[in-house]
Write a protein that holds these residues in place. Structure first.
Motif, PDB file in Angstrom:
ATOM      1  N   TRP A   6     -53.757  10.692 -23.564  1.00 35.17           N
ATOM      2  CA  TRP A   6     -52.738   9.796 -23.032  1.00 35.17           C
ATOM      3  C   TRP A   6     -52.537  10.047 -21.543  1.00 35.17           C
ATOM      4  N   SER A   7     -52.211   8.991 -20.819  1.00 33.49           N
ATOM      5  CA  SER A   7     -51.887   9.130 -19.400  1.00 33.49           C
ATOM      6  C   SER A   7     -50.469   9.668 -19.260  1.00 33.49           C
ATOM      7  N   THR A   8     -50.133  10.091 -18.051  1.00 34.57           N
ATOM      8  CA  THR A   8     -48.788  10.606 -17.790  1.00 34.57           C
ATOM      9  C   THR A   8     -47.728   9.563 -18.078  1.00 34.57           C
ATOM     10  N   THR A   9     -47.971   8.327 -17.649  1.00 36.86           N
ATOM     11  CA  THR A   9     -46.990   7.262 -17.867  1.00 36.86           C
ATOM     12  C   THR A   9     -46.794   6.975 -19.349  1.00 36.86           C
ATOM     13  N   GLN A  10     -47.861   7.065 -20.128  1.00 33.09           N
ATOM     14  CA  GLN A  10     -47.748   6.819 -21.565  1.00 33.09           C
ATOM     15  C   GLN A  10     -46.931   7.912 -22.247  1.00 33.09           C
ATOM     16  N   ILE A  11     -47.145   9.158 -21.854  1.00 31.75           N
ATOM     17  CA  ILE A  11     -46.392  10.264 -22.445  1.00 31.75           C
ATOM     18  C   ILE A  11     -44.907  10.150 -22.119  1.00 31.75           C
ATOM     19  N   LEU A  12     -44.597   9.849 -20.855  1.00 31.78           N
ATOM     20  CA  LEU A  12     -43.200   9.714 -20.450  1.00 31.78           C
ATOM     21  C   LEU A  12     -42.538   8.548 -21.170  1.00 31.78           C
ATOM     22  N   SER A  13     -43.234   7.428 -21.267  1.00 35.58           N
ATOM     23  CA  SER A  13     -42.675   6.260 -21.944  1.00 35.58           C
ATOM     24  C   SER A  13     -42.436   6.540 -23.420  1.00 35.58           C
ATOM     25  N   PHE A  14     -43.398   7.190 -24.084  1.00 36.02           N
ATOM     26  CA  PHE A  14     -43.268   7.518 -25.501  1.00 36.02           C
ATOM     27  C   PHE A  14     -42.145   8.531 -25.729  1.00 36.02           C
ATOM     28  N   GLY A  15     -42.034   9.510 -24.830  1.00 36.91           N
ATOM     29  CA  GLY A  15     -40.996  10.526 -24.973  1.00 36.91           C
ATOM     30  C   GLY A  15     -39.598   9.938 -24.927  1.00 36.91           C
ATOM     31  N   PHE A  16     -39.354   9.046 -23.985  1.00 31.04           N
ATOM     32  CA  PHE A  16     -38.040   8.416 -23.895  1.00 31.04           C
ATOM     33  C   PHE A  16     -37.768   7.539 -25.117  1.00 31.04           C
ATOM     34  N   ALA A  17     -38.797   6.837 -25.599  1.00 30.11           N
ATOM     35  CA  ALA A  17     -38.628   5.987 -26.774  1.00 30.11           C
ATOM     36  C   ALA A  17     -38.246   6.814 -27.998  1.00 30.11           C
ATOM     37  N   LEU A 107     -47.136  16.309 -15.449  1.00 31.03           N
ATOM     38  CA  LEU A 107     -46.139  15.491 -16.136  1.00 31.03           C
ATOM     39  C   LEU A 107     -44.761  15.673 -15.514  1.00 31.03           C
ATOM     40  N   LEU A 108     -44.448  16.900 -15.166  1.00 27.44           N
ATOM     41  CA  LEU A 108     -43.149  17.203 -14.589  1.00 27.44           C
ATOM     42  C   LEU A 108     -43.002  16.557 -13.217  1.00 27.44           C
ATOM     43  N   ALA A 109     -44.072  16.615 -12.418  1.00 31.26           N
ATOM     44  CA  ALA A 109     -44.036  16.002 -11.086  1.00 31.26           C
ATOM     45  C   ALA A 109     -43.783  14.505 -11.188  1.00 31.26           C
ATOM     46  N   GLU A 110     -44.405  13.859 -12.176  1.00 26.77           N
ATOM     47  CA  GLU A 110     -44.197  12.426 -12.391  1.00 26.77           C
ATOM     48  C   GLU A 110     -42.780  12.156 -12.862  1.00 26.77           C
ATOM     49  N   ALA A 111     -42.258  13.025 -13.722  1.00 25.40           N
ATOM     50  CA  ALA A 111     -40.928  12.804 -14.301  1.00 25.40           C
ATOM     51  C   ALA A 111     -39.822  12.915 -13.266  1.00 25.40           C
ATOM     52  N   VAL A 112     -39.962  13.835 -12.306  1.00 26.23           N
ATOM     53  CA  VAL A 112     -38.910  14.034 -11.303  1.00 26.23           C
ATOM     54  C   VAL A 112     -39.251  13.386  -9.976  1.00 26.23           C
ATOM     55  N   SER A 113     -40.334  12.590  -9.953  1.00 20.64           N
ATOM     56  CA  SER A 113     -40.766  11.873  -8.743  1.00 20.64           C
ATOM     57  C   SER A 113     -41.063  12.818  -7.594  1.00 20.64           C
ATOM     58  N   SER A 114     -41.645  13.974  -7.917  1.00 18.94           N
ATOM     59  CA  SER A 114     -42.050  14.905  -6.871  1.00 18.94           C
ATOM     60  C   SER A 114     -43.301  14.381  -6.180  1.00 18.94           C
ATOM     61  N   MET A 115     -43.411  14.616  -4.865  1.00 22.08           N
ATOM     62  CA  MET A 115     -44.545  14.115  -4.102  1.00 22.08           C
ATOM     63  C   MET A 115     -45.786  14.988  -4.259  1.00 22.08           C
ATOM     64  N   GLN A 116     -45.645  16.164  -4.888  1.00 20.15           N
ATOM     65  CA  GLN A 116     -46.784  17.036  -5.100  1.00 20.15           C
ATOM     66  C   GLN A 116     -46.548  17.912  -6.322  1.00 20.15           C
ATOM     67  N   VAL A 117     -47.671  18.354  -6.924  1.00 13.35           N
ATOM     68  CA  VAL A 117     -47.580  19.195  -8.117  1.00 13.35           C
ATOM     69  C   VAL A 117     -47.181  20.620  -7.747  1.00 13.35           C
ATOM     70  N   GLY A 118     -47.683  21.092  -6.615  1.00 10.13           N
ATOM     71  CA  GLY A 118     -47.371  22.445  -6.170  1.00 10.13           C
ATOM     72  C   GLY A 118     -45.879  22.625  -5.926  1.00 10.13           C
TER      73      GLY A 118
END
Length: 443
Positions: A6-17, A107-118
């Motif tokens: 699954w892509s990051t967006t799919q995991i986040l969308s499924f998690g909220f659902a 996944l966390l970077a995508e969830a909190v809208s961080s500009m980088q993973v580091g």
């Protein structure tokens, strides 16, 4: 179910659902109701979606309908929804000493809208500490008023509930103890309550990335990232413009009997709360058409990425304004605060807004087809997809199809309309062949 592909967006969308579904099941239990009887699952799902998506639209008055168990479930959904379920999952992992891998960091970077993973784990630690700090201070300030008013136990519960709800921009309240669906209208002239709630809304709405940048730059403006500058400037401008607009539009309306200080306080709060908070100190249904229109514009723009609010986001709005100005001035580059914007950021801003508008129009059409007026349908739809929670009073009267539409809009608004679209879209193809260039007349 194999989620590794699954892509990051799919995991986040499924998690909220899934979080919304679990919350709906809990709120439909008899123990969640004050009268010991369960509520219809669709209504429970609506309430769960509103809490998880930190919206605040309700079909029941929270205090009148739900027991302390039900209120606690709603508060937990608000907190998880505000922080993001991935941030809460990482917190649990850190608590048990589990190592955070690259996939979890992404996944966390995508969830909190961080500009980088580091550094994203450090950002989440600060985010959790900051959340506890803001909500704790807010609860203490609110307790000054609520404890003498409602007693120690209930007063502290009210203080904690409203502090969390305000910081997470949720808009749920327990003021049905005074009058059902009254929100903060009985406190419109109380600076302690109004300014505390407003401060929590703004703090949660500007985003954790902004707070992290402010800390690392030691609050020196010249050291701030472009994102932080855009968020702070846009937020301040919208608050000032909104306050002036509401004072002008409601001077002889809902504010005509107020003294100057209370009038400015009410206008300021009315400018803050459409930025996805959902509380109101004025009767929304009694506002003039002009004020309702300004409120809808503010709901449309929303808060900042990575915060607890919704809307198209202030940074998206800033990028679009900068793009339009560059086009009008016949400039090749789009600049913002003396920084040149990337083409990808501009495309994403306009694409996200287009999807957002398409969903909004669809919601309006559904509500209008269900016998709602155009103004009420537009207000309710923008409130839902903007995860605001303000209403002109039609939420409890919505028919089943309209409630399902509002649930989907709240979900899309919290996860992100573009994220939802990408989650169900076809995988990206990186083919080398390109179609020939064609010309089309625009404008």
């Amino acid at each position: 179910m194999n989620t590794n592909r699954w892509s990051t967006t799919q995991i986040l969308s499924f998690g909220f659902a899934m979080l919304i579904l679990i919350g709906g099941l809990l709120l439909s239990l008899p123990v969640a109701g004050k009268n010991g009887a369960g509520i219809p699952f669709l209504n429970a799902l609506f309430t769960s979606a509103s809490a998880t998506c930190v919206t605040g639209l309700v079909v029941y008055d929270t205090w009148t309908q739900f027991s302390y168990f039900g209120q606690a479930v709603i508060l937990l959904l608000i907190q998880i929804g505000g922080l993001g379920f991935m941030a809460v999952a990482i917190l649990v992992s850190l608590a048990v000493g589990r190592r955070i891998g690259l996939r979890e960091r992404s996944l966390l970077a995508e969830a909190v809208s961080s500009m980088q993973v580091g550094g994203v784990v450090r950002l989440v630690r600060r985010m959790l500490i900051g959340t506890a700090l803001f909500e704790g201070i807010g609860a203490l300030l609110l307790a000054i008023r609520f404890v003498p008013m409602f007693g120690a136990g209930q007063g502290l519960w009210f203080a904690v509930f409203h502090s969390v709800s305000a910081f997470c921009n949720a808009g749920f309240d327990l003021m049905g103890v005074r009058s059902p669906f009254s929100s903060l209208t009985s406190f419109y002239d109380d600076p302690l309550i109004i300014l505390t709630i407003a401060g929590l809304i703004i703090a949660g709405g500007i985003g954790f990335v902004v707070w992290n940048d402010l800390i690392e730059s030691r609050f020196h403006f010249k050291n701030l990232h472009l994102h932080t500058r855009a968020v702070l400037f846009s937020t301040l401008a919208l608050l000032l413009i909104g306050t002036v607009a509401f004072v002008s539009l409601e001077y002889s309306g809902t504010m005509r009997s107020m003294n100057p200080g209370t009038r400015i306080l009410s206008a300021f709060f009315q400018s803050v709360t459409p930025r996805t908070a959902g509380f109101n100190s004025l009767d929304i249904a009694s506002l003039s058409d002009g004020s309702k229109f300004v409120t809808m514009l503010l709901m449309f723009i929303g808060a900042a990425p990575g915060g607890t609010g919704g809307g198209i986001k202030v940074t998206t709005f800033a990028v679009m304004v900068a793009s339009v100005l560059a086009q009008l001035r016949a400039r090749d580059d789009v600049n913002l605060f003396h920084f040149r914007l990337e083409a990808e950021a501009i495309r994403r801003a306009f694409c996200g807004t287009a999807v957002y508008l398409a969903m909004t129009v669809g919601g309006i059409l559904i509500l209008c087809a269900q016998e709602q007026s155009l103004t009420a349908a537009a207000f309710e739809t923008l409130s839902a997809i903007g995860t605001v929670g303000l209403t002109v009073g039609i939420t409890p009267t919505l028919q089943a199809l309209s409630r399902i539409a509002i649930i989907l809009l709240m979900y899309a608004g919290r996860v992100g309309s573009l994220t939802v679209f990408m989650a169900v879209a076809q995988p990206k193809h990186n083919g080398k062949l390109k179609n020939p260039v064609g010309k089309i007349i625009v404008g």
